[in-house]
Design a protein around this motif. Structure first.
Motif, PDB file in Angstrom:
ATOM      1  N   UNK A  87      21.527  29.626  64.225  1.00  0.00           N
ATOM      2  CA  UNK A  87      22.070  28.281  64.056  1.00  0.00           C
ATOM      3  C   UNK A  87      22.352  27.993  62.577  1.00  0.00           C
ATOM      4  N   UNK A  88      21.422  28.359  61.711  1.00  0.00           N
ATOM      5  CA  UNK A  88      21.617  28.123  60.278  1.00  0.00           C
ATOM      6  C   UNK A  88      22.849  28.866  59.770  1.00  0.00           C
ATOM      7  N   UNK A  89      23.008  30.115  60.176  1.00  0.00           N
ATOM      8  CA  UNK A  89      24.174  30.894  59.749  1.00  0.00           C
ATOM      9  C   UNK A  89      25.459  30.224  60.238  1.00  0.00           C
ATOM     10  N   UNK A  90      25.465  29.819  61.504  1.00  0.00           N
ATOM     11  CA  UNK A  90      26.650  29.161  62.068  1.00  0.00           C
ATOM     12  C   UNK A  90      27.006  27.896  61.282  1.00  0.00           C
ATOM     13  N   UNK A  91      26.006  27.073  61.008  1.00  0.00           N
ATOM     14  CA  UNK A  91      26.257  25.783  60.371  1.00  0.00           C
ATOM     15  C   UNK A  91      26.566  25.880  58.878  1.00  0.00           C
ATOM     16  N   UNK A  92      26.137  26.943  58.244  1.00  0.00           N
ATOM     17  CA  UNK A  92      26.436  27.130  56.822  1.00  0.00           C
ATOM     18  C   UNK A  92      27.798  27.782  56.636  1.00  0.00           C
ATOM     19  N   UNK A  96      32.220  26.748  55.410  1.00  0.00           N
ATOM     20  CA  UNK A  96      32.703  27.473  54.236  1.00  0.00           C
ATOM     21  C   UNK A  96      33.923  28.329  54.550  1.00  0.00           C
ATOM     22  N   UNK A  97      34.267  28.434  55.827  1.00  0.00           N
ATOM     23  CA  UNK A  97      35.412  29.234  56.222  1.00  0.00           C
ATOM     24  C   UNK A  97      35.146  30.734  56.240  1.00  0.00           C
ATOM     25  N   UNK A  98      33.888  31.134  56.142  1.00  0.00           N
ATOM     26  CA  UNK A  98      33.544  32.562  56.146  1.00  0.00           C
ATOM     27  C   UNK A  98      33.542  33.147  57.552  1.00  0.00           C
ATOM     28  N   UNK A  99      33.240  32.308  58.547  1.00  0.00           N
ATOM     29  CA  UNK A  99      33.277  32.738  59.937  1.00  0.00           C
ATOM     30  C   UNK A  99      34.088  31.720  60.739  1.00  0.00           C
ATOM     31  N   UNK A 103      32.217  30.126  66.230  1.00  0.00           N
ATOM     32  CA  UNK A 103      30.770  30.236  66.047  1.00  0.00           C
ATOM     33  C   UNK A 103      30.063  28.903  66.298  1.00  0.00           C
ATOM     34  N   UNK A 104      30.819  27.808  66.318  1.00  0.00           N
ATOM     35  CA  UNK A 104      30.205  26.524  66.668  1.00  0.00           C
ATOM     36  C   UNK A 104      29.795  26.498  68.140  1.00  0.00           C
ATOM     37  N   UNK A 105      30.459  27.303  68.977  1.00  0.00           N
ATOM     38  CA  UNK A 105      30.004  27.463  70.364  1.00  0.00           C
ATOM     39  C   UNK A 105      28.628  28.126  70.376  1.00  0.00           C
ATOM     40  N   UNK A 106      28.451  29.116  69.517  1.00  0.00           N
ATOM     41  CA  UNK A 106      27.140  29.749  69.392  1.00  0.00           C
ATOM     42  C   UNK A 106      26.124  28.747  68.863  1.00  0.00           C
TER      43      UNK A 106
END
Length: 125
Positions: A87-92, A96-99, A103-106
């Protein structure tokens, strides 16, 4: 005697979350093309493979723990750890446009797993 007990809610969460993590971890390992179609191309494929392997391993540990009468607490710790991290990776990295925004579905799924585990008292899960 055999263990003919009905699965408790924590066991059900451990089984469901463990299976989710195994499938999610194996997906890029088994078919990177479809994974990248949904979540975007990866520049460091080795990193995606490592993440997939670790996620599948965590899921297998949850599935194994679910079968043990005292394993639900272990499955809970693994589940909360993986879900909070993902969740932290998804939200960060989405902002930032890196992913990709997919990934917000994840992130929504990880939030659901966290909520499911937190609804269970630590002593009971």
């Amino acid at each position: 005697m055999g263990r003919n007990r009905d699965p408790q809610p924590a066991d059900a969460i451990a089984l469901a979350h463990g299976a989710f993590n195994v499938v999610g971890g194996l997906w890029p390992l088994l078919h990177l093309r479809s994974f990248e179609w949904v979540f975007g191309p990866k520049t460091d494929v080795w990193l995606q493979m490592t993440t997939g392997g670790l996620l599948a391993s965590a899921g297998l540990a949850q599935l194994t723990a679910a079968a043990d009468p005292r394993g639900a607490a272990h499955a809970r710790r693994i589940g909360l750890g993986t879900a909070v991290t993902l969740l932290a990776v998804d939200l960060v990295y989405v902002p930032k446009g890196r992913i990709r925004p997919t990934y917000l579905l994840d992130a929504a799924m990880q939030t659901s797993w966290i909520a499911a585990w937190l609804r269970r008292a630590p002593g009971r899960a």
